[in-house]
Structure formats: C-alpha cells, structure tokens
Design an enzyme around this catalytic site. Structure first.
Site, PDB file in Angstrom:
ATOM      1  N   LYS A   1     -10.498  -0.595  10.709  1.00 20.28           N
ATOM      2  CA  LYS A   1     -10.809  -1.714   9.968  1.00 20.28           C
ATOM      3  C   LYS A   1     -11.191  -2.934  10.644  1.00 20.28           C
ATOM      4  O   LYS A   1     -11.405  -3.986  10.113  1.00 20.28           O
ATOM      5  CB  LYS A   1      -9.542  -2.181   9.014  1.00 20.28           C
ATOM      6  CG  LYS A   1      -9.341  -0.881   7.867  1.00 20.28           C
ATOM      7  CD  LYS A   1      -8.081  -1.333   7.144  1.00 20.28           C
ATOM      8  CE  LYS A   1      -7.332  -0.044   6.556  1.00 20.28           C
ATOM      9  NZ  LYS A   1      -8.165   0.422   5.463  1.00 20.28           N
TER      10      LYS A   1
ATOM     11  N   ASP B   1       3.080  -4.240   7.905  1.00 17.84           N
ATOM     12  CA  ASP B   1       1.823  -3.761   7.699  1.00 17.84           C
ATOM     13  C   ASP B   1       0.730  -4.750   7.815  1.00 17.84           C
ATOM     14  O   ASP B   1       0.479  -5.392   6.910  1.00 17.84           O
ATOM     15  CB  ASP B   1       1.773  -3.000   6.158  1.00 17.84           C
ATOM     16  CG  ASP B   1       0.531  -2.325   6.053  1.00 17.84           C
ATOM     17  OD1 ASP B   1      -0.405  -2.450   6.657  1.00 17.84           O
ATOM     18  OD2 ASP B   1       0.436  -1.599   4.819  1.00 17.84           O
TER      19      ASP B   1
ATOM     20  N   CYS C   1      -4.929   2.696  -3.389  1.00 21.26           N
ATOM     21  CA  CYS C   1      -3.508   2.941  -2.764  1.00 21.26           C
ATOM     22  C   CYS C   1      -2.648   2.044  -3.011  1.00 21.26           C
ATOM     23  O   CYS C   1      -1.732   1.981  -2.239  1.00 21.26           O
ATOM     24  CB  CYS C   1      -3.818   3.290  -1.355  1.00 21.26           C
ATOM     25  SG  CYS C   1      -4.881   4.515  -1.165  1.00 21.26           S
TER      26      CYS C   1
ATOM     27  N   GLN D   1      -4.433  -5.281   6.871  1.00 22.08           N
ATOM     28  CA  GLN D   1      -5.717  -6.076   6.418  1.00 22.08           C
ATOM     29  C   GLN D   1      -5.626  -7.488   6.929  1.00 22.08           C
ATOM     30  O   GLN D   1      -6.205  -8.395   6.499  1.00 22.08           O
ATOM     31  CB  GLN D   1      -5.286  -6.145   4.986  1.00 22.08           C
ATOM     32  CG  GLN D   1      -5.414  -5.126   4.019  1.00 22.08           C
ATOM     33  CD  GLN D   1      -7.179  -4.449   4.036  1.00 22.08           C
ATOM     34  OE1 GLN D   1      -7.910  -5.023   4.540  1.00 22.08           O
ATOM     35  NE2 GLN D   1      -7.210  -3.209   3.806  1.00 22.08           N
TER      36      GLN D   1
ATOM     37  N   HIS E   1       0.793  -1.260   0.033  1.00 16.51           N
ATOM     38  CA  HIS E   1       0.064   0.208   0.106  1.00 16.51           C
ATOM     39  C   HIS E   1       1.041   1.288   0.017  1.00 16.51           C
ATOM     40  O   HIS E   1       2.016   1.172   0.510  1.00 16.51           O
ATOM     41  CB  HIS E   1      -0.955  -0.069   1.430  1.00 16.51           C
ATOM     42  CG  HIS E   1      -1.912   1.082   1.552  1.00 16.51           C
ATOM     43  ND1 HIS E   1      -1.454   2.077   1.847  1.00 16.51           N
ATOM     44  CD2 HIS E   1      -3.226   0.982   1.378  1.00 16.51           C
ATOM     45  CE1 HIS E   1      -2.772   3.215   2.091  1.00 16.51           C
ATOM     46  NE2 HIS E   1      -3.665   2.088   1.749  1.00 16.51           N
TER      47      HIS E   1
HETATM   48  N1  PMP Z   1      -1.773  -0.739   4.780  1.00  7.95           N
HETATM   49  C1  PMP Z   1      -2.872  -1.302   4.130  1.00  7.95           C
HETATM   50  C2  PMP Z   1      -2.480  -2.608   3.423  1.00  7.95           C
HETATM   51  C3  PMP Z   1      -4.053  -0.835   3.808  1.00  7.95           C
HETATM   52  O1  PMP Z   1      -5.167  -1.467   3.270  1.00  7.95           O
HETATM   53  C4  PMP Z   1      -4.502   0.327   4.366  1.00  7.95           C
HETATM   54  C5  PMP Z   1      -5.836   1.119   4.407  1.00  7.95           C
HETATM   55  N2  PMP Z   1      -6.464   0.901   2.936  1.00  7.95           N
HETATM   56  C6  PMP Z   1      -3.379   0.974   5.049  1.00  7.95           C
HETATM   57  C7  PMP Z   1      -2.118   0.587   5.244  1.00  7.95           C
HETATM   58  C8  PMP Z   1      -3.487   2.433   5.537  1.00  7.95           C
HETATM   59  O2  PMP Z   1      -4.355   2.418   6.738  1.00  7.95           O
HETATM   60  P1  PMP Z   1      -4.969   3.817   7.267  1.00  7.95           P
HETATM   61  O3  PMP Z   1      -5.448   4.669   6.093  1.00  7.95           O
HETATM   62  O4  PMP Z   1      -5.783   3.377   8.399  1.00  7.95           O
HETATM   63  O5  PMP Z   1      -3.757   4.535   8.062  1.00  7.95           O
END
Ligand code: PMP
Length: 411
Positions: A226, A200, A367, A203, A124
């Site tokens: 999430k 990270d 993203c 998910q 991401h």
């Molecule tokens: N890493 C991953 C794999 C994600 O799916 C997301 C959220 N789309 C994020 C990071 C970022 O999370 P946040 O916007 O809650 O900081």
C-alpha cells in the site's frame, strides 16, 4: 531539499501509466494497493539479476550481500517509522500476518478466561477476526469502542471501556471512513489501564510521517504493497521488551538457535519471528519504496493528499443524492472517500465508472462488515488517492458521478 511533488510528473515514474492499455487510467483504488514506481521494480529486478541467494546461512560473498540487503531494509524501515532499534522490526507478509503474530504469540499465551480485549467498531476484518479467534480459545471477552454519527470514535466512555482491558487494538486510520484516530491519546489511556496496544497502521504509514517511539505503542502493523512496495511483505513493529519475552509465531529454519531431538531454543529477536526463507525480494522492494517516498518526504505526501481530499469532498458534496461517509473535516481524514449514490449498487457504479470513464474504484464492504452494518449499509464505493493522483482526476470523478445519475435513471 525534497523533490517537489507534481503528480503529473510523478505519474511518469510509474511504468503502468505509460502502458498503452492503461495510459488514461484514473487509478483511485490506492487503499487496496498502490502502483509501483520504476525505482521499486528495478530494485527487485536488480536483486534477482545480480544479488540473489538465500540469506543468513551462507558464508560465500553472494549470500553475505543478499543478507546485507535484507538487513539494510530492516534498518531503513526502523528509521522510517522512528523505532528505537532495528531489532523492533519483524518482517511479515503484511498487516494481516503482523496482527495474527501478536494474536498468537502474545495474546494466546497471555490472555485467560475473564480477561478483556477492546477493539473499535471501525476495524478492518484483519483487526477483528484474529482477536475473535484468540478470545474463543482463551475465554477472554471482546468489546468495541463505538463509532458516532460523524464517523469518529466515541471516546466519551473511553476510560470505562478500557477498565480491566488486557489489550486494546485499533486502527490508525479507517479504510472506510477515512477517520484518523487520535492514536497518542488512545495509547496513553490504554497504558493507564495497563493494556497492551496494537495499532493497525495499514492506511496511515503510507501517507504521513509516523513516530512509533513518540506514540509509545506496543505493536504497530503495516503492509508494503500500500506504499509503492511489493505484495507479500509487511512489518510488525514491536516494543523490544515485549518481543523479547514472546514465544515464536511459527517454527522452522532461521528462528532457532539450537534444535535437539528433545527440544529447541530460539534465535534472537527479530529473527525468532521469521521462520523459514524470508521474502528478501519483498524487503528489498520495500526499502526501495521507502527511498522513493522519502524523495518527497511524508509531510509533502500528506499535504498533497489532504489537498486532493478537500477538493474531492467539495466537488462530491455537490453531486445530488450522494451520501458521503466519514468526517466532514478533511483534516481529520486520510486520502480516501467512501460514498453511496442514490440506490445505485456500488458494484454497478464501479463498473460504470470503469467502463465509461476509466476510473478504478473499489466497491463492497472493504473488509469492514461490522462497520457497514453500523452505518446501515451493505456496501459503499470508495475512491482513494496517492502521489500520482491530481485534481483533474478528482474533477472527472465528480462529473462521472453526475452522469451516473442519468445513466442509472435516478430521478
Ligand atoms: N487493515 C486495514 C485498515 C486495511 O485497509 C487493510 C488492507 N485492506 C488491512 C488491514 C490488511 O492488509 P493486508 O491485506 O495487506 O494484510
């Protein structure tokens, strides 16, 4: 005994689904954010109705109670991900801020020209951009573990890729491919090369049991929103030894021990990393979310999502002109499926699904632009599942995709 996870019953716990406007909503955008159960909403309302005060500084009873709630939430998070100590839990705004904290507090001070940072092609943006910035500032180089055609990391040259690496940052589960990575193996390899590991887990933590001590990683990040919790609260798990030696991320109140005109000294870990008034409401809500998920147990949540993913992959594979992205084996995936449908633009498809079937899905690059480029796509449509989704909804999705082919006159 854990509560039995019957998604139709679970749906009743979420006030949004009894709102007349959203009663028939098929919400399949859980990888972006989940809905909130009554339990969490009430915990936040209760905090503001009966327990609100600023934390840590107060000597009066109300402030002591608010502090207790905040710190109890930290202990709950530590237990939930099996950290060795609550001191290893830093509250942040979310995964993005957690990764930035490591980038600025650890990497910026420990990397130098010629050092190497390794990421993967399935990250991401929040696990790419902070490292690009820090590499730009330090002169360190960036390289990426490739993703193969089946949607897995190509680990055939892992040792070569990690040779000389100072830091290895990777996702636990991809928010586009759904791939669950072999984090234990990746951490072990990184350790052999002396690289610090950053996972990270945005998910993954919401969907399955996690044991940070068992994995042996140095850092792990996730977001409350999430996993049924509120927005604006997240977690950075950091191994004690590293947190102790790191400098603060931001300066201000709460994170200091002493401030003099000629310099300052820092508070203990983890408060050293929590400058300013913290998000107490968020921590309270996250603790309530953990309680809620724990009613079912994370193993049961994982099994439920796996069943849904299996069924969805089976039904969707039968839709003509669909392009499913990610591993074929559902067991290697978390509960999300990204796909293309003929040459229908994902934004048009998502609008159609919403307008005609009340199905909420996400469309775009999620993203993860470099990953989409690698896949030769500019965008995908993504359906992602959680505790309140059931097979009936997956069946409607598959039917809706077939109807989309007629609607968009795909021949
Ligand atoms: N890493 C991953 C794999 C994600 O799916 C997301 C959220 N789309 C994020 C990071 C970022 O999370 P946040 O916007 O809650 O900081």
């Amino acid at each position: 005994m854990p509560r039995r996870l019957d998604p139709r019953e679970v749906r009743e716990d979420f006030p949004i689904f009894s709102d007349p406007k959203w009663r028939d909503l098929i919400y399949l955008d859980n990888a972006a954010t989940t809905q909130k159960p009554r339990h969490v909403i009430e915990a936040i309302a209760d905090y503001y109705s009966r327990r609100n005060a600023n934390v840590h500084r107060g000597v009066y009873e109300l402030s002591v109670e608010a502090t207790e709630l905040y710190e109890r939430a930290r202990r709950k998070v530590a237990e939930f991900i099996k950290a060795r100590s609550w001191r290893e839990i830093v509250f942040t705004r979310g995964t993005t801020e957690s990764i930035n904290l490591v980038a600025y507090s650890w990497a910026l001070r420990n990397l130098k020209r010629g050092d190497k940072v390794v990421l993967t092609e399935m990250e991401h943006h929040s696990n790419i951009v902070p490292w690009q910035t820090v590499c730009g500032l330090t002169g360190a180089s960036l390289s990426y573990i490739p993703v193969n055609e089946e949607g897995y990391l190509d680990l055939s040259e892992l040792d070569k890729c990690l040779k000389g690496a100072k830091l290895f940052a990777f996702t636990y589960a991809s928010n586009v491919l759904g791939t669950i990575n072999p984090v234990g193996e990746l951490v072990k390899a990184a350790r052999e090369h002396g690289a610090v590991t950053v996972i990270d887990a945005a998910q993954y933590v919401p969907h399955a049991p996690v044991d940070v001590a068992g994995i042996g990683c140095d850092f792990l990040a996730f977001s409350g929103h999430k996993m049924c919790g509120p927005m604006g609260i997240g977690v950075l798990y950091g191994r004690s030894e590293l947190l102790e030696e790191m400098e603060p991320f931001q300066g201000g109140g709460e994170m200091i021990r002493e401030v003099r005109l000629d310099g300052s000294s820092w508070n203990e870990v983890p408060w050293k990393f929590e400058a300013g008034t913290p998000n107490v409401e968020g921590a309270v809500g996250l603790a309530a979310a953990i309680d809620y998920l724990s009613e079912f147990g994370m193993d049961q949540i994982r099994s439920h999502e796996l069943r849904l993913t299996e069924r969805a992959l089976e039904l969707m594979a039968g839709v003509p002109k669909i392009g499913l992205v990610g591993p074929e084996n559902p067991k290697d995936r978390c509960g999300l499926i990204s796909f293309t449908l003929a040459d229908v633009h994902p934004h048009d498809l998502a609008e159609f699904l919403d307008a005609k079937f009340r199905i909420a899905v996400r469309a775009g690059h999620h993203c993860a632009m470099p990953l989409h480029t690698k896949l030769g796509l500019t965008a995908t449509t993504r359906a992602s599942f959680y505790v309140y989704n059931h097979e009936g909804e997956v069946e409607v999705l598959a039917r809706a995709l077939r109807e989309a082919l007629t609607y968009f006159m795909v021949s």
